[in-house]
Design a protein around this motif. Structure first.
Motif, PDB file in Angstrom:
ATOM      1  N   LEU A 140       0.939  -1.436  -0.150  1.00 40.24           N
ATOM      2  CA  LEU A 140      -0.139   0.105   0.026  1.00 40.24           C
ATOM      3  C   LEU A 140       0.961   1.347  -0.039  1.00 40.24           C
ATOM      4  O   LEU A 140       0.523   2.292  -0.616  1.00 40.24           O
ATOM      5  N   ALA A 141       2.009   1.365   0.825  1.00 44.55           N
ATOM      6  CA  ALA A 141       2.881   2.490   0.676  1.00 44.55           C
ATOM      7  C   ALA A 141       3.349   2.819  -0.771  1.00 44.55           C
ATOM      8  O   ALA A 141       3.264   3.932  -1.135  1.00 44.55           O
ATOM      9  N   ASP A 142       3.711   1.801  -1.384  1.00 40.74           N
ATOM     10  CA  ASP A 142       4.189   2.035  -2.837  1.00 40.74           C
ATOM     11  C   ASP A 142       3.033   2.580  -3.446  1.00 40.74           C
ATOM     12  O   ASP A 142       3.230   3.700  -4.431  1.00 40.74           O
ATOM     13  N   LEU A 143       1.792   2.166  -3.545  1.00 36.23           N
ATOM     14  CA  LEU A 143       0.677   2.633  -4.369  1.00 36.23           C
ATOM     15  C   LEU A 143       0.462   4.059  -3.830  1.00 36.23           C
ATOM     16  O   LEU A 143       0.138   5.049  -4.788  1.00 36.23           O
ATOM     17  N   LEU A 144       0.250   4.226  -2.731  1.00 40.56           N
ATOM     18  CA  LEU A 144       0.072   5.715  -2.171  1.00 40.56           C
ATOM     19  C   LEU A 144       1.060   6.570  -2.461  1.00 40.56           C
ATOM     20  O   LEU A 144       0.856   7.893  -3.072  1.00 40.56           O
ATOM     21  N   GLY A 145       2.262   6.004  -2.696  1.00 41.39           N
ATOM     22  CA  GLY A 145       3.329   6.997  -3.135  1.00 41.39           C
ATOM     23  C   GLY A 145       3.159   7.588  -4.784  1.00 41.39           C
ATOM     24  O   GLY A 145       3.262   8.460  -5.087  1.00 41.39           O
ATOM     25  N   LEU A 146       2.805   6.408  -5.601  1.00 41.54           N
ATOM     26  CA  LEU A 146       2.233   6.775  -6.812  1.00 41.54           C
ATOM     27  C   LEU A 146       1.286   7.816  -6.954  1.00 41.54           C
ATOM     28  O   LEU A 146       1.325   8.459  -7.978  1.00 41.54           O
ATOM     29  N   LEU A 147       0.295   7.422  -6.157  1.00 45.06           N
ATOM     30  CA  LEU A 147      -1.000   8.558  -6.473  1.00 45.06           C
ATOM     31  C   LEU A 147      -0.668   9.795  -6.069  1.00 45.06           C
ATOM     32  O   LEU A 147      -1.110  10.883  -6.587  1.00 45.06           O
ATOM     33  N   LYS A 148       0.195   9.772  -5.086  1.00 43.79           N
ATOM     34  CA  LYS A 148       0.662  11.431  -4.655  1.00 43.79           C
ATOM     35  C   LYS A 148       1.440  11.880  -5.704  1.00 43.79           C
ATOM     36  O   LYS A 148       1.429  13.226  -5.836  1.00 43.79           O
ATOM     37  N   LYS A 149       2.167  11.186  -6.496  1.00 45.28           N
ATOM     38  CA  LYS A 149       3.331  11.647  -7.212  1.00 45.28           C
ATOM     39  C   LYS A 149       2.404  12.035  -8.676  1.00 45.28           C
ATOM     40  O   LYS A 149       2.812  13.108  -9.139  1.00 45.28           O
ATOM     41  N   ASN A 150       1.409  11.352  -8.934  1.00 46.52           N
ATOM     42  CA  ASN A 150       0.513  11.556 -10.096  1.00 46.52           C
ATOM     43  C   ASN A 150      -0.969  11.384  -9.815  1.00 46.52           C
ATOM     44  O   ASN A 150      -1.404  10.276  -9.993  1.00 46.52           O
ATOM     45  N   PRO A 151      -1.542  12.411  -9.226  1.00 51.79           N
ATOM     46  CA  PRO A 151      -2.714  12.315  -8.473  1.00 51.79           C
ATOM     47  C   PRO A 151      -3.819  12.143  -9.453  1.00 51.79           C
ATOM     48  O   PRO A 151      -5.011  11.669  -9.150  1.00 51.79           O
ATOM     49  N   LYS A 152      -3.685  12.354 -10.757  1.00 51.64           N
ATOM     50  CA  LYS A 152      -4.751  12.448 -11.726  1.00 51.64           C
ATOM     51  C   LYS A 152      -4.501  11.321 -12.949  1.00 51.64           C
ATOM     52  O   LYS A 152      -5.161  11.242 -13.961  1.00 51.64           O
ATOM     53  N   LYS A 153      -3.467  10.428 -12.753  1.00 48.79           N
ATOM     54  CA  LYS A 153      -3.078   9.625 -13.652  1.00 48.79           C
ATOM     55  C   LYS A 153      -3.781   8.053 -13.632  1.00 48.79           C
ATOM     56  O   LYS A 153      -4.024   7.667 -14.734  1.00 48.79           O
ATOM     57  N   TYR A 154      -4.337   7.766 -12.518  1.00 46.59           N
ATOM     58  CA  TYR A 154      -4.750   6.211 -12.376  1.00 46.59           C
ATOM     59  C   TYR A 154      -6.082   6.411 -12.286  1.00 46.59           C
ATOM     60  O   TYR A 154      -6.961   7.128 -11.906  1.00 46.59           O
ATOM     61  N   SER A 155      -6.842   5.116 -12.514  1.00 48.65           N
ATOM     62  CA  SER A 155      -8.319   4.681 -12.512  1.00 48.65           C
ATOM     63  C   SER A 155      -8.498   3.470 -11.720  1.00 48.65           C
ATOM     64  O   SER A 155      -7.682   2.568 -11.420  1.00 48.65           O
ATOM     65  N   PHE A 156      -9.890   3.454 -11.575  1.00 49.29           N
ATOM     66  CA  PHE A 156     -10.118   2.295 -10.837  1.00 49.29           C
ATOM     67  C   PHE A 156     -11.300   1.587 -11.242  1.00 49.29           C
ATOM     68  O   PHE A 156     -12.263   2.378 -11.700  1.00 49.29           O
ATOM     69  N   SER A 157     -11.754   0.465 -11.139  1.00 53.00           N
ATOM     70  CA  SER A 157     -13.024  -0.236 -11.577  1.00 53.00           C
ATOM     71  C   SER A 157     -14.016  -0.302 -10.131  1.00 53.00           C
ATOM     72  O   SER A 157     -13.404  -0.605  -9.192  1.00 53.00           O
TER      73      SER A 157
END
Length: 324
Positions: A140-157
């Motif tokens: 989860l720490a890795d994922l949160l780091g990615l989200l904080k770095k690129n807050p508008k890049k990712y998606s979820f179903s």
């Protein structure tokens, strides 16, 4: 004269008590309809059929499972609420139609708080946070780091707008100040397939749906959105253990009856369900379906409903989520 009136008063008071007791002892009088507001093969349906089979044996009467899906679970749950309160109809439902939908629909066909009587939460299934194999995150720490770095890049179903799989991901994204693209699907199977294909990056979905894909190496599981570790998934940490303490999205399944069902019948149904859920064979079947038995009291069930409303109301309001 006074003595005669006193005796008559005592007799009148005793009659309803005796009748009430008889109702519990005589129940059920025939086949019991078990309404499930979701499709055959869904998790609520699987649990309903598993428990109903044992109820039929214990009560000596057939239990007829009736799947009435539609309107985010409201259609079938409305049928439960409007059934005769005589113990011949019981329902199996989840957080959406029993609580959260009241925040998502401007008008409901029934009042969850007034038209239904909670009996027990039978089981809970942890929601698993999964990510696509293309995402460079192993925890989860890795994922949160990615989200904080690129807050508008990712998606979820998700399994649909307003479902716990949707609300839970919105709550998790807010912890990283991320604005994820939500892609709703019509069920957990389609939602997990989207993660496998890379069409979306992540999802928070019921364990029964994602565990076969995780074991096959098609997706990565990072954590579960439960208050504590699941007996059926002992190796997966909770979100709280991973650094996010206040996001819970358990997929619980509960038994309810129409309001005004005689208390003695409700009490007996609760007793039967608790005993069934304590049976080793039933617990093992639940474990194989990645469900953990609960069997709590009606009062504890009501507390869970209140907690769900309090948990999801700010998320729904923040993101202006509606199903109307």
């Amino acid at each position: 004269m006074h003595r005669r009136h006193c005796l008559r008063w005592i007799a009148c008071c005793a009659i309803p008590l005796l009748a009430s007791s008889a109702r519990a002892e005589d129940w059920p009088k025939g086949p019991v309809r078990v309404i499930v507001p979701y499709a055959a093969g869904s998790t609520p349906d699987l649990l309903a059929r598993l428990v109903s089979e044992r109820l039929a044996t214990r009560l000596g009467k057939p239990m007829v499972v009736d799947n009435k899906q539609g309107a985010a679970g409201n259609l079938g749950t409305d049928a439960i609420a409007k059934a005769a309160p005589d113990g011949q109809t019981i329902g199996v439902s989840i957080a959406g139609p029993l609580a959260v939908n009241a925040l998502l629909f401007k008008k409901m066909p029934y009042d969850p708080a007034k038209d239904l009587e909670p009996v027990t939460i039978a089981a809970t299934q942890p929601a698993v946070l999964i990510v696509s194999n293309k995402i460079a995150a192993s925890n989860l720490a890795d994922l949160l780091g990615l989200l904080k770095k690129n807050p508008k890049k990712y998606s979820f179903s998700s399994m649909g707008a307003g479902t716990v799989s949707h609300l839970g991901m919105e709550a998790l994204a807010s912890r990283a100040d991320a604005d994820l693209v939500h892609v709703p699907y019509s069920g957990s199977g389609f939602a997990v397939t989207a993660v496998i294909s890379g069409e979306v990056d992540m999802a928070l979905l019921p364990a029964a749906t994602v565990m076969p894909q995780m074991k096959a190496g098609k997706v990565k599981g990072l954590a579960i959105a439960s208050a504590q570790r699941s007996a059926s998934l002992p190796d997966l940490p909770t979100l709280a253990e991973s650094g996010v303490a206040d996001v819970q999205a358990d997929a619980w399944i509960g038994f309810v009856v129409p309001a005004r069902t005689p208390a003695e019948i409700t009490k007996r149904l609760h007793s039967e369900l608790v005993q069934i859920l304590a049976e080793p064979a039933i617990r093992e079947k639940l474990r194989l379906a990645y469900m953990d038995p609960v069997a709590n009291s009606p009062a504890e069930f009501r507390s869970v409903l209140a907690a769900d409303l309090a948990r999801w109301k700010p998320v729904i309001q923040k993101h202006n989520i509606t199903l109307d």
